[in-house]
Scaffold this active site. Sequence first.
Site, PDB file in Angstrom:
ATOM      1  N   LYS A  83       0.858  -1.187   0.000  1.00 26.35           N
ATOM      2  CA  LYS A  83       0.000   0.000   0.000  1.00 26.35           C
ATOM      3  C   LYS A  83       0.898   1.241   0.000  1.00 26.35           C
ATOM      4  O   LYS A  83       1.721   1.418   0.906  1.00 26.35           O
ATOM      5  CB  LYS A  83      -0.843  -0.025   1.279  1.00 26.35           C
ATOM      6  CG  LYS A  83      -2.281   0.352   1.102  1.00 26.35           C
ATOM      7  CD  LYS A  83      -3.000   0.153   2.427  1.00 26.35           C
ATOM      8  CE  LYS A  83      -4.417   0.602   2.377  1.00 26.35           C
ATOM      9  NZ  LYS A  83      -5.023   0.588   3.710  1.00 26.35           N
TER      10      LYS A  83
HETATM   11  C1  E4P Z   1      -8.352   1.596   3.704  1.00 27.71           C
HETATM   12  O1  E4P Z   1      -7.611   0.783   3.234  1.00 27.71           O
HETATM   13  C2  E4P Z   1      -8.177   2.257   5.009  1.00 27.71           C
HETATM   14  O2  E4P Z   1      -7.498   1.367   5.866  1.00 27.71           O
HETATM   15  C3  E4P Z   1      -9.475   2.587   5.683  1.00 27.71           C
HETATM   16  O3  E4P Z   1     -10.587   2.221   4.931  1.00 27.71           O
HETATM   17  C4  E4P Z   1      -9.552   3.912   6.331  1.00 27.71           C
HETATM   18  O4  E4P Z   1     -10.806   4.060   6.925  1.00 27.71           O
HETATM   19  P1  E4P Z   1     -11.131   5.136   8.064  1.00 27.71           P
HETATM   20  O5  E4P Z   1     -11.382   6.435   7.392  1.00 27.71           O
HETATM   21  O6  E4P Z   1     -12.360   4.604   8.730  1.00 27.71           O
HETATM   22  O7  E4P Z   1      -9.924   5.184   8.973  1.00 27.71           O
END
Ligand code: E4P
Length: 215
Positions: A83
């Site tokens: 990522k």
């Molecule tokens: C995506 O890969 C992220 O880990 C995640 O969806 C972030 O979500 P949040 O805005 O609830 O922290």
Amino acid sequence: MKFFIDTANIDEIKKAASLGVLDGVTTNPSLIAREKGKFEDILKQICDIVDGPISAEVTATDYEGMLREGRAVAKLHKNIVVKCPCILPGLQATKTFFEEGIPVNMTLVFSATQAIFAAKAGARFVSPFIGRLDDISTDGMELIEQIVQIYDNYDFATEVLVASVRHPMHVVEAAMLGADICTMPYSVIEKLIQHPLTDIGLKKFLDDWEKVKGR
Ligand code: E4P
């Protein structure tokens, strides 16, 4: 539509996997920080539970650092997806990872232009954060509509991974728009199957069946 769970919590991943509808896992540094143990050990445990893409985020913010961290996590398991944040070095690293055959999930995406760049660089997944857009009074789902349309226009192979999903309607709307994947916390996965009329209906059936059993 594929369902990913957005957590690094092993118990939640096991529970979601046992439902038979889990296709992958997304983690991020904040989710890892909530759990005990080393990053690599947590990732290996997740890979043992779920046979699908497992996103592991780099924390370096420079190109070389991203490559170093990404290559190291990619070696842990064939299902690891690196990522990378949607910043310039992240884009450059995505292109290099693509050339090396390492799949990338481009994260922290908040605009259609970022999504176009992610696709052009060869990201396997793009992660638009819709909940965080909603939080600042901007329609997160409108961004999904734009990205799905643009990727369709140009036949980009990058999959739209709807992230920062907060409730079941996000999932329904993303599915109607043709997004490829939703990643969500376990609490949202549970809500997708729940309906009060199902519970009321089941109770009535079981109560009535008691009368039949007594015959
Ligand atoms: C995506 O890969 C992220 O880990 C995640 O969806 C972030 O979500 P949040 O805005 O609830 O922290």
